[in-house]
Design a protein around this motif. Sequence first.
Motif, PDB file in Angstrom:
ATOM      1  N   SER A 198     -12.454  -4.898  -2.261  1.00  0.00           N
ATOM      2  CA  SER A 198     -11.864  -3.751  -2.962  1.00  0.00           C
ATOM      3  C   SER A 198     -10.492  -4.101  -3.522  1.00  0.00           C
ATOM      4  O   SER A 198     -10.133  -3.685  -4.639  1.00  0.00           O
ATOM      5  N   SER A 199      -9.713  -4.873  -2.776  1.00  0.00           N
ATOM      6  CA  SER A 199      -8.381  -5.259  -3.229  1.00  0.00           C
ATOM      7  C   SER A 199      -8.454  -6.161  -4.455  1.00  0.00           C
ATOM      8  O   SER A 199      -7.729  -5.970  -5.445  1.00  0.00           O
ATOM      9  N   ASN A 248       2.238  -0.001  -6.969  1.00  0.00           N
ATOM     10  CA  ASN A 248       1.352   0.262  -8.104  1.00  0.00           C
ATOM     11  C   ASN A 248       0.742  -1.049  -8.609  1.00  0.00           C
ATOM     12  O   ASN A 248       1.461  -1.975  -8.982  1.00  0.00           O
ATOM     13  N   TYR A 249      -0.573  -1.118  -8.641  1.00  0.00           N
ATOM     14  CA  TYR A 249      -1.252  -2.312  -9.132  1.00  0.00           C
ATOM     15  C   TYR A 249      -0.886  -2.628 -10.585  1.00  0.00           C
ATOM     16  O   TYR A 249      -1.025  -3.773 -11.028  1.00  0.00           O
ATOM     17  N   ARG A 269       0.808  -1.233   0.000  1.00  0.00           N
ATOM     18  CA  ARG A 269       0.000   0.000   0.000  1.00  0.00           C
ATOM     19  C   ARG A 269       0.829   1.266   0.000  1.00  0.00           C
ATOM     20  O   ARG A 269       0.364   2.326  -0.414  1.00  0.00           O
ATOM     21  N   GLU A 285      -3.841 -12.816  -3.640  1.00  0.00           N
ATOM     22  CA  GLU A 285      -4.171 -11.739  -2.682  1.00  0.00           C
ATOM     23  C   GLU A 285      -3.940 -12.242  -1.267  1.00  0.00           C
ATOM     24  O   GLU A 285      -4.393 -13.327  -0.899  1.00  0.00           O
ATOM     25  N   GLU A 303      -8.651  -5.335 -12.311  1.00  0.00           N
ATOM     26  CA  GLU A 303      -8.655  -4.259 -13.309  1.00  0.00           C
ATOM     27  C   GLU A 303      -7.350  -4.203 -14.095  1.00  0.00           C
ATOM     28  O   GLU A 303      -7.314  -3.721 -15.224  1.00  0.00           O
ATOM     29  N   HIS A 304      -6.268  -4.692 -13.490  1.00  0.00           N
ATOM     30  CA  HIS A 304      -4.950  -4.588 -14.115  1.00  0.00           C
ATOM     31  C   HIS A 304      -4.469  -5.900 -14.719  1.00  0.00           C
ATOM     32  O   HIS A 304      -3.368  -5.956 -15.281  1.00  0.00           O
ATOM     33  N   LYS A 327     -10.897  -6.452  -6.633  1.00  0.00           N
ATOM     34  CA  LYS A 327     -11.378  -5.682  -7.777  1.00  0.00           C
ATOM     35  C   LYS A 327     -10.259  -4.839  -8.390  1.00  0.00           C
ATOM     36  O   LYS A 327     -10.118  -4.759  -9.615  1.00  0.00           O
ATOM     37  N   SER A 328      -9.460  -4.219  -7.535  1.00  0.00           N
ATOM     38  CA  SER A 328      -8.365  -3.383  -8.026  1.00  0.00           C
ATOM     39  C   SER A 328      -7.324  -4.204  -8.769  1.00  0.00           C
ATOM     40  O   SER A 328      -6.786  -3.775  -9.800  1.00  0.00           O
ATOM     41  N   VAL A 329      -7.024  -5.396  -8.248  1.00  0.00           N
ATOM     42  CA  VAL A 329      -6.080  -6.270  -8.943  1.00  0.00           C
ATOM     43  C   VAL A 329      -6.637  -6.676 -10.297  1.00  0.00           C
ATOM     44  O   VAL A 329      -5.951  -6.587 -11.331  1.00  0.00           O
TER      45      VAL A 329
END
Length: 290
Positions: A104-105, A81-82, A40, A93, A111-112, A107-109
């Motif tokens: 949230s984590s 940075n993801y 983070r 994760e 996306e990339h 979903k963020s992963v």
Amino acid sequence: MTTLPNTLPAKVGVLGGGRMGAGIAHAFLINGCDVVVVERDEASAQGARERVESAAAKSIERGSVDGNLGEMLTRFDVSVNYAAFADRELVVEAVPEIWDLKVSSLKSVEEHLASGAILASNTSSLSMSGLAAELQRPENFLGLHFFNPVPASTLIEVVIAKQSSDSVIEAARGWVKALGKTAVVVNDAPGFASSRLGVAIALEAMRMVEEGVASAEDIDNAMVLGYKHPTGPLKTTDIVGLDVRLGIAEYLHETLGDRFAPPQILRELVADGHLGRKTGKGFYDWNDSK
């Protein structure tokens, strides 16, 4: 999706570089993978780097791994940075057991990630199907529940979400074998197999301490000597973290009923900041071993 080969992915990512995340990164690194850990912030990333590099060095020093440390570390990096996950074939994760944070984590992963990449959670109790339902590609998701300490443990629990594709499940079984560990495959259920049974024993052991039945050490010795457990349930709780065990127990209490209600002694120790080995005190005093 085409069936994946039963070999380790060349490029692996880990979200979260604490004790568990660093252990997972270490396991893939020493088995030849290119590994990146995302944290983070810069301070956390530096801590993750130090944990993984130290573990890698110790593996070589002990002779448990052949290879050159310098070469090994060319395959390891950390980031905040993801986007560092963009070329990863697998990302695991390993953030704390908090539902909203997990969602949230993940979903963020996602996306990339490339469309064919696999996303896994190291959760020890949360609903895998529930987490999968939050994702855009749930068929590419499943659980890989590693055990602490990761290098010494020979078990990985492969947890199947309702949405997990057959090819992803088979690939995960192959990855576990390639890591030199044994897969236990379980369907999605509260606490899976390992956490549900382990926490049940640990909670009863805590109640016995609370009731003055015996000391923590004697209860643990009863399980180690009488039932051949490698470590007693209370010492294991200290190693895992009392806060982690409390979180799992609260979730199991909510989903499975009062038999998993956390004992007051556990709540009090966590409230007082006594979380086990990582803080120096839990059911045991760890200060001399830190």
